[in-house]
Write a protein that holds these residues in place. Structure first.
Motif, PDB file in Angstrom:
ATOM      1  N   THR A 146      23.425  -4.586  -0.263  1.00 52.07           N
ATOM      2  CA  THR A 146      22.015  -4.863  -0.591  1.00 52.07           C
ATOM      3  C   THR A 146      21.332  -5.449  -0.035  1.00 52.07           C
ATOM      4  OG1 THR A 146      22.452  -4.776  -3.255  1.00 52.07           O
ATOM      5  CG2 THR A 146      20.719  -5.338  -2.282  1.00 52.07           C
ATOM      6  N   ILE A 147      22.246  -6.171   0.815  1.00 45.22           N
ATOM      7  CA  ILE A 147      21.573  -7.405   2.139  1.00 45.22           C
ATOM      8  C   ILE A 147      21.303  -6.137   3.109  1.00 45.22           C
ATOM      9  CG2 ILE A 147      22.441  -8.225   3.931  1.00 45.22           C
ATOM     10  CD1 ILE A 147      23.035 -10.096   1.209  1.00 45.22           C
ATOM     11  N   ALA A 148      22.108  -5.115   3.637  1.00 43.54           N
ATOM     12  CA  ALA A 148      22.807  -4.509   4.060  1.00 43.54           C
ATOM     13  C   ALA A 148      21.461  -3.179   4.340  1.00 43.54           C
ATOM     14  CB  ALA A 148      23.902  -3.066   4.723  1.00 43.54           C
ATOM     15  N   GLY A 149      20.970  -2.879   2.702  1.00 42.42           N
ATOM     16  CA  GLY A 149      20.121  -1.484   2.585  1.00 42.42           C
ATOM     17  C   GLY A 149      19.185  -2.207   3.192  1.00 42.42           C
ATOM     18  N   TYR A 150      18.380  -4.077   2.629  1.00 34.82           N
ATOM     19  CA  TYR A 150      16.448  -4.430   3.294  1.00 34.82           C
ATOM     20  C   TYR A 150      16.500  -4.337   4.108  1.00 34.82           C
ATOM     21  CZ  TYR A 150      15.610  -6.471  -1.913  1.00 34.82           C
ATOM     22  OH  TYR A 150      15.318  -6.544  -3.160  1.00 34.82           O
ATOM     23  N   ASN A 151      18.351  -5.282   4.827  1.00 34.98           N
ATOM     24  CA  ASN A 151      17.768  -4.708   6.666  1.00 34.98           C
ATOM     25  C   ASN A 151      17.620  -3.650   7.008  1.00 34.98           C
ATOM     26  OD1 ASN A 151      18.333  -7.754   7.917  1.00 34.98           O
ATOM     27  ND2 ASN A 151      20.111  -7.638   7.061  1.00 34.98           N
ATOM     28  N   ALA A 152      17.897  -2.118   6.396  1.00 34.20           N
ATOM     29  CA  ALA A 152      17.420  -0.737   6.817  1.00 34.20           C
ATOM     30  C   ALA A 152      15.752  -1.127   6.319  1.00 34.20           C
ATOM     31  CB  ALA A 152      18.421   0.023   6.740  1.00 34.20           C
ATOM     32  N   PHE A 153      15.620  -1.455   5.198  1.00 31.71           N
ATOM     33  CA  PHE A 153      13.763  -1.041   4.873  1.00 31.71           C
ATOM     34  C   PHE A 153      13.550  -2.133   6.282  1.00 31.71           C
ATOM     35  CE2 PHE A 153      14.445  -0.707   0.112  1.00 31.71           C
ATOM     36  CZ  PHE A 153      14.676   0.552   0.080  1.00 31.71           C
ATOM     37  N   ILE A 154      13.529  -3.197   6.718  1.00 33.37           N
ATOM     38  CA  ILE A 154      12.990  -4.094   7.594  1.00 33.37           C
ATOM     39  C   ILE A 154      12.730  -3.117   8.427  1.00 33.37           C
ATOM     40  CG2 ILE A 154      12.301  -6.507   8.356  1.00 33.37           C
ATOM     41  CD1 ILE A 154      13.777  -7.463   5.556  1.00 33.37           C
ATOM     42  N   ASP A 155      13.799  -2.519   8.726  1.00 32.16           N
ATOM     43  CA  ASP A 155      13.584  -2.223  10.022  1.00 32.16           C
ATOM     44  C   ASP A 155      12.492  -1.059  10.013  1.00 32.16           C
ATOM     45  OD1 ASP A 155      16.170  -3.208  11.569  1.00 32.16           O
ATOM     46  OD2 ASP A 155      17.688  -1.747  10.629  1.00 32.16           O
ATOM     47  N   ASP A 156      12.731  -0.426   9.635  1.00 26.39           N
ATOM     48  CA  ASP A 156      11.061   0.278   8.838  1.00 26.39           C
ATOM     49  C   ASP A 156      10.042  -0.404   8.567  1.00 26.39           C
ATOM     50  OD1 ASP A 156      13.067   2.575   9.608  1.00 26.39           O
ATOM     51  OD2 ASP A 156      13.681   3.507   7.464  1.00 26.39           O
ATOM     52  N   LYS A 211       0.515  -1.038   0.025  1.00 27.28           N
ATOM     53  CA  LYS A 211       0.023   0.209  -0.159  1.00 27.28           C
ATOM     54  C   LYS A 211       1.170   1.243   0.222  1.00 27.28           C
ATOM     55  CE  LYS A 211      -3.631  -1.973   1.562  1.00 27.28           C
ATOM     56  NZ  LYS A 211      -5.334  -2.111   1.210  1.00 27.28           N
ATOM     57  N   PRO A 212       0.970   2.479  -0.710  1.00 27.23           N
ATOM     58  CA  PRO A 212       1.200   3.363  -1.250  1.00 27.23           C
ATOM     59  C   PRO A 212       1.647   3.958   0.474  1.00 27.23           C
ATOM     60  CG  PRO A 212      -0.002   3.390  -3.138  1.00 27.23           C
ATOM     61  CD  PRO A 212      -0.409   2.272  -1.679  1.00 27.23           C
ATOM     62  N   GLU A 213       0.601   3.886   1.325  1.00 28.41           N
ATOM     63  CA  GLU A 213       0.801   5.229   2.730  1.00 28.41           C
ATOM     64  C   GLU A 213       1.679   4.525   2.967  1.00 28.41           C
ATOM     65  OE1 GLU A 213      -3.448   3.280   2.732  1.00 28.41           O
ATOM     66  OE2 GLU A 213      -2.029   3.881   0.981  1.00 28.41           O
ATOM     67  N   HIS A 214       2.022   3.070   3.465  1.00 28.67           N
ATOM     68  CA  HIS A 214       3.011   2.313   4.142  1.00 28.67           C
ATOM     69  C   HIS A 214       4.592   2.508   3.241  1.00 28.67           C
ATOM     70  CE1 HIS A 214      -0.501   1.924   6.357  1.00 28.67           C
ATOM     71  NE2 HIS A 214      -0.717   1.217   5.768  1.00 28.67           N
ATOM     72  N   PHE A 215       4.087   1.917   2.521  1.00 27.76           N
ATOM     73  CA  PHE A 215       5.417   2.118   1.046  1.00 27.76           C
ATOM     74  C   PHE A 215       6.232   3.083   0.738  1.00 27.76           C
ATOM     75  CE2 PHE A 215       8.376   1.925  -2.211  1.00 27.76           C
ATOM     76  CZ  PHE A 215       8.331   0.517  -2.723  1.00 27.76           C
ATOM     77  N   ALA A 216       5.864   4.192   1.383  1.00 28.23           N
ATOM     78  CA  ALA A 216       6.923   5.723   0.636  1.00 28.23           C
ATOM     79  C   ALA A 216       7.463   6.021   2.155  1.00 28.23           C
ATOM     80  CB  ALA A 216       5.520   6.535   0.745  1.00 28.23           C
ATOM     81  N   VAL A 217       7.008   5.105   3.524  1.00 29.45           N
ATOM     82  CA  VAL A 217       7.608   5.214   4.657  1.00 29.45           C
ATOM     83  C   VAL A 217       8.500   4.431   4.130  1.00 29.45           C
ATOM     84  CG1 VAL A 217       7.774   5.312   7.777  1.00 29.45           C
ATOM     85  CG2 VAL A 217       5.539   6.147   5.924  1.00 29.45           C
ATOM     86  N   TRP A 218       9.171   3.279   4.463  1.00 29.72           N
ATOM     87  CA  TRP A 218       9.984   2.477   4.453  1.00 29.72           C
ATOM     88  C   TRP A 218      10.562   2.595   3.068  1.00 29.72           C
ATOM     89  CZ3 TRP A 218      10.928  -1.740   1.140  1.00 29.72           C
ATOM     90  CH2 TRP A 218       9.949  -2.419   0.676  1.00 29.72           C
ATOM     91  N   PHE A 219      10.372   2.434   1.972  1.00 32.83           N
ATOM     92  CA  PHE A 219      11.401   2.260   1.258  1.00 32.83           C
ATOM     93  C   PHE A 219      12.455   3.293   1.113  1.00 32.83           C
ATOM     94  CE2 PHE A 219      12.219   2.620  -3.330  1.00 32.83           C
ATOM     95  CZ  PHE A 219      12.373   1.065  -3.793  1.00 32.83           C
ATOM     96  N   GLY A 220      13.401   3.098   1.000  1.00 35.69           N
ATOM     97  CA  GLY A 220      14.126   3.907   1.147  1.00 35.69           C
ATOM     98  C   GLY A 220      14.763   4.450   2.508  1.00 35.69           C
ATOM     99  N   THR A 221      14.754   4.521   3.271  1.00 33.51           N
ATOM    100  CA  THR A 221      14.402   4.524   4.565  1.00 33.51           C
ATOM    101  C   THR A 221      14.190   5.549   5.475  1.00 33.51           C
ATOM    102  OG1 THR A 221      16.834   4.631   5.325  1.00 33.51           O
ATOM    103  CG2 THR A 221      16.600   2.736   4.886  1.00 33.51           C
ATOM    104  N   ALA A 222      14.475   5.860   6.151  1.00 31.39           N
ATOM    105  CA  ALA A 222      13.862   7.470   7.021  1.00 31.39           C
ATOM    106  C   ALA A 222      14.621   8.476   6.732  1.00 31.39           C
ATOM    107  CB  ALA A 222      13.727   7.323   8.714  1.00 31.39           C
ATOM    108  N   ALA A 223      16.258   7.840   6.087  1.00 30.92           N
ATOM    109  CA  ALA A 223      16.851   9.198   5.252  1.00 30.92           C
ATOM    110  C   ALA A 223      16.262  10.253   3.919  1.00 30.92           C
ATOM    111  CB  ALA A 223      18.706   8.696   5.335  1.00 30.92           C
ATOM    112  N   VAL A 224      15.853   8.637   2.986  1.00 30.60           N
ATOM    113  CA  VAL A 224      15.579   9.130   2.144  1.00 30.60           C
ATOM    114  C   VAL A 224      13.988   9.585   1.702  1.00 30.60           C
ATOM    115  CG1 VAL A 224      15.322   8.439  -0.479  1.00 30.60           C
ATOM    116  CG2 VAL A 224      17.431   7.671   0.979  1.00 30.60           C
ATOM    117  N   GLU A 225      13.408  10.423   1.071  1.00 29.40           N
ATOM    118  CA  GLU A 225      12.003  10.777   0.592  1.00 29.40           C
ATOM    119  C   GLU A 225      11.782   9.973  -0.309  1.00 29.40           C
ATOM    120  OE1 GLU A 225       8.656  14.157  -0.391  1.00 29.40           O
ATOM    121  OE2 GLU A 225      11.119  14.904   0.331  1.00 29.40           O
ATOM    122  N   VAL A 226      10.600   9.207  -0.298  1.00 29.06           N
ATOM    123  CA  VAL A 226       9.559   8.746  -1.478  1.00 29.06           C
ATOM    124  C   VAL A 226       8.412   9.366  -1.257  1.00 29.06           C
ATOM    125  CG1 VAL A 226       8.592   7.034  -2.134  1.00 29.06           C
ATOM    126  CG2 VAL A 226      10.924   7.189  -1.221  1.00 29.06           C
TER     127      VAL A 226
END
Length: 148
Positions: free
Chosen positions: A127-137, A24-39
Motif C-alpha cells: 500500500t505504501i508503494a502504491g501511494y508513492n506511485a500515486f504521489i509520483d503521478d 478535482k476529477p479531471e486531475h484525480f483521474a490522471v494519477w489515481f491508479g498511476t499511469a498504468a491504470v485507466e480511471v
C-alpha cells in the motif's frame, strides 16, 4: 485503537494546487491508479463535501477492474481531506484515509495516513508503494497544471 501508517512527501507546488489535484476529477483521474491504470472520467463521482460520495473505477491492464467507493468525512481546503475508501463497496469502508497538506518552503508537505486495520506487513508495504506511485503521478500532474 487505530494504528496508522503514513507516507510523507514534499511537492513543489502551493497547497491550494495540491488540494485541487486530489479533489478535482479531471486531475484525480490522471494519477489515481498511476499511469498504468485507466480511471475513466465518467466513472468518477467526487462530491467533495462532508457526507459526499466518492466512486471510481480502475480499469487494469490485465482486463480486470476495481470499483472504489467512499465518503468524504472531513473537508478543510487546502489543509486537510479525510475520506473512507474501499474496493469492496458493499462492506464497511473502515476508518478514513487522511490527506494533510502543510505549507513549507518551496511547496507543500503532503502526508497520507491510513489505518493498517488487519493488513499484514506485506500489505502495508504494498500500500505504501502504491501511494508513492500515486504521489509520483501527482507530481507529474502538478507540473502539467503549473505549466498549463
Amino acid at each position: 485503537m487505530a494504528e496508522y501508517f503514513t507516507i510523507t512527501r514534499q511537492l513543489a507546488a502551493p497547497r491550494e494546487l495540491v488540494f485541487d489535484a486530489i479533489t478535482k476529477p479531471e486531475h484525480f483521474a490522471v494519477w489515481f491508479g498511476t499511469a498504468a491504470v485507466e480511471v475513466p472520467q465518467d466513472s468518477l463521482t467526487m462530491d467533495v463535501r462532508v457526507g459526499g460520495d466518492f466512486r471510481a473505477t480502475m480499469l487494469l491492464p490485465d482486463g480486470n477492474r476495481i470499483d472504489w467507493a467512499g465518503e468524504y468525512v472531513e473537508v478543510d481546503p487546502p489543509a486537510r481531506l479525510a475520506m473512507t475508501l474501499t474496493d469492496n463497496p458493499d462492506q464497511y469502508a473502515g476508518l478514513p484515509v487522511l490527506f494533510d497538506l502543510e505549507e513549507v518552503d518551496g511547496g507543500t508537505r503532503l502526508t497520507i495516513s491510513q489505518d493498517r486495520a488487519d493488513f499484514s506487513d506485506e500489505q502495508v508495504a504494498a500500500t505504501i508503494a502504491g501511494y508513492n506511485a500515486f504521489i509520483d503521478d501527482i507530481e507529474n500532474e502538478l507540473a502539467r497544471m503549473q505549466n498549463g
